[in-house]
Motif scaffolding. Structure first.
Motif, PDB file in Angstrom:
ATOM      1  N   UNK A 127      44.710  57.272 -38.600  1.00 34.80           N
ATOM      2  CA  UNK A 127      43.663  56.805 -39.523  1.00 34.80           C
ATOM      3  C   UNK A 127      43.930  55.371 -39.984  1.00 34.80           C
ATOM      4  N   UNK A 128      45.198  55.047 -40.241  1.00 39.66           N
ATOM      5  CA  UNK A 128      45.546  53.684 -40.650  1.00 39.66           C
ATOM      6  C   UNK A 128      45.292  52.692 -39.517  1.00 39.66           C
ATOM      7  N   UNK A 129      45.600  53.104 -38.283  1.00 39.81           N
ATOM      8  CA  UNK A 129      45.345  52.227 -37.132  1.00 39.81           C
ATOM      9  C   UNK A 129      43.851  52.015 -36.942  1.00 39.81           C
ATOM     10  N   UNK A 188      49.631  63.210 -38.678  1.00 39.82           N
ATOM     11  CA  UNK A 188      50.751  62.764 -37.847  1.00 39.82           C
ATOM     12  C   UNK A 188      51.127  61.333 -38.198  1.00 39.82           C
ATOM     13  N   UNK A 189      52.419  61.123 -38.374  1.00 36.80           N
ATOM     14  CA  UNK A 189      52.939  59.786 -38.666  1.00 36.80           C
ATOM     15  C   UNK A 189      53.789  59.352 -37.477  1.00 36.80           C
ATOM     16  N   UNK A 212      57.709  53.796 -43.508  1.00 35.01           N
ATOM     17  CA  UNK A 212      56.692  54.827 -43.709  1.00 35.01           C
ATOM     18  C   UNK A 212      55.926  55.147 -42.431  1.00 35.01           C
ATOM     19  N   UNK A 213      56.085  54.339 -41.394  1.00 34.82           N
ATOM     20  CA  UNK A 213      55.375  54.574 -40.140  1.00 34.82           C
ATOM     21  C   UNK A 213      53.895  54.272 -40.285  1.00 34.82           C
ATOM     22  N   UNK A 214      53.095  54.840 -39.384  1.00 35.77           N
ATOM     23  CA  UNK A 214      51.655  54.598 -39.403  1.00 35.77           C
ATOM     24  C   UNK A 214      50.925  55.835 -38.896  1.00 35.77           C
TER      25      UNK A 214
END
Length: 87
Positions: free
Chosen positions: A40-42, A76-77, A35-37
């Motif tokens: 915002x998740x980082x 963006x992923x 699913x990548x990252x």
């Protein structure tokens, strides 16, 4: 001769947690997920500002990883392309 002369001095050993990953290793693991990252998740995972997250991804690129960016509805992923630049 005293006993203090017979006992070797103790040296401090650096304390390291066994199995603790560096942030770069954790980032690499997130980037290799299917699913990548997202940025915002980082930010949530590491407590980074957006520019710091992008700089860390850039550092992965400079290390030889082929990082791709895909636009999705959640932003963006970023992903590391399988088989290219894996450590």
């Amino acid at each position: 001769m005293t006993t203090s002369e017979l006992v070797p001095p103790k040296t401090a050993k650096p304390k390291t947690a066994a199995g603790k990953q560096t942030r770069q290793a954790q980032l690499h693991k997130l980037l290799t997920r299917k699913s990548g990252v997202t940025i915002a998740q980082l930010q949530k995972t590491f407590g980074w500002q957006p520019h710091t997250a992008r700089a860390a991804i850039s550092a992965q690129r400079k290390a030889g990883c082929a990082v791709t960016r895909t636009e999705t509805d959640r932003g963006s992923v970023y992903r590391i392309v399988a088989g290219q630049g894996d450590r």
